[in-house]
Enzyme design. Structure first.
Site, PDB file in Angstrom:
ATOM      1  N   ILE A   1       0.845  -1.194   0.000  1.00  0.00           N
ATOM      2  CA  ILE A   1       0.000   0.000   0.000  1.00  0.00           C
ATOM      3  C   ILE A   1       0.880   1.242   0.000  1.00  0.00           C
ATOM      4  O   ILE A   1       0.662   2.168  -0.759  1.00  0.00           O
ATOM      5  CB  ILE A   1      -0.949   0.009   1.223  1.00  0.00           C
ATOM      6  CG1 ILE A   1      -1.973  -1.128   1.114  1.00  0.00           C
ATOM      7  CG2 ILE A   1      -1.679   1.361   1.312  1.00  0.00           C
ATOM      8  CD1 ILE A   1      -2.875  -1.273   2.331  1.00  0.00           C
ATOM      9  N   SER A   2       1.898   1.249   0.870  1.00  0.00           N
ATOM     10  CA  SER A   2       2.841   2.370   0.991  1.00  0.00           C
ATOM     11  C   SER A   2       2.129   3.711   0.830  1.00  0.00           C
ATOM     12  O   SER A   2       2.320   4.408  -0.162  1.00  0.00           O
ATOM     13  CB  SER A   2       4.000   2.242   0.001  1.00  0.00           C
ATOM     14  OG  SER A   2       3.598   1.813  -1.283  1.00  0.00           O
TER      15      SER A   2
END
Length: 203
Positions: A105-106
């Site tokens: 996701i970062s």
């Protein structure tokens, strides 16, 4: 960091390793909301590269939390450290000559940019899975949105924690008519980029 440590150079460098396996090392960093198709793309891309005789390795966000990052939670500072560690590992894979596919996701832009700065900018390919929250929540393959909406998960990206979209990503994959593109179509778009930039050419 301690001042009593020294960098040890290797007699075999990145150029030699790339010639050995006939490809250029790089990091394909896939970012987006949960349910946007990151892991699906990572697996499809890895399979397509394999059929072309190119070596890749997937760093999956969930998988890494079973080992390397199992001591980290989902607080903001833990998320920063999570991405930093993955960035350092991805850098090593790219230096080894592999095509490293990082699927996370970062959510924070500065953390992704910090990973880019760890390596040569041209070797960091940011792929943004630009799928709407509505689509991701409808897909909800892991049932996490349902739990987040019920208040059983706190700090869930897209619900009560922000996702910061990339400003200058190399590849942006968008939903079409309210649906995520097919895994093969997405992989082919990334492959085309890698080919165009010379990452898949014999060294």
């Amino acid at each position: 960091m301690s001042t009593n440590i020294f960098w040890q150079e290797s007699p075999i460098g990145k150029t030699e390793r790339q010639k050995l396996i006939n490809q250029k090392g790089c990091v394909v960093w896939i970012t987006g909301l949960s349910g946007s198709g990151k892991s699906t793309l990572a697996c499809s891309l890895s399979r397509e590269l394999y059929t072309r005789g190119k070596l890749s390795y997937i760093l999956d966000g969930d998988n890494l939390r079973h080992g390397l990052n199992k001591d980290l939670g989902f607080k903001a500072e833990d998320r920063v450290e999570n991405i930093r560690r993955v960035g350092e590992v991805a850098k090593l894979f790219a230096d080894a000559g592999l095509i490293c596919i990082a699927s996370l996701i970062s959510p924070y832009r500065k953390d992704r940019d910090a990973c880019r700065e760890m390596m040569q900018c041209s070797s960091f390919i940011e792929v943004y899975m630009n799928m709407s929250l509505q689509l991701c929540e409808a897909r909800d393959p892991k049932g996490l949105y349902k739990l987040a909406r019920a208040g059983k998960i706190k700090g869930f990206t897209g619900i009560d924690d922000p996702y910061e979209s990339p400003l200058n990503c190399e590849i942006e994959l968008k939903e079409k008519e309210g649906e995520c593109p097919s895994p093969v179509a997405m992989a082919e778009e990334v492959i085309a980029y890698l080919e165009g930039k010379g990452f898949l050419q014999n060294q």
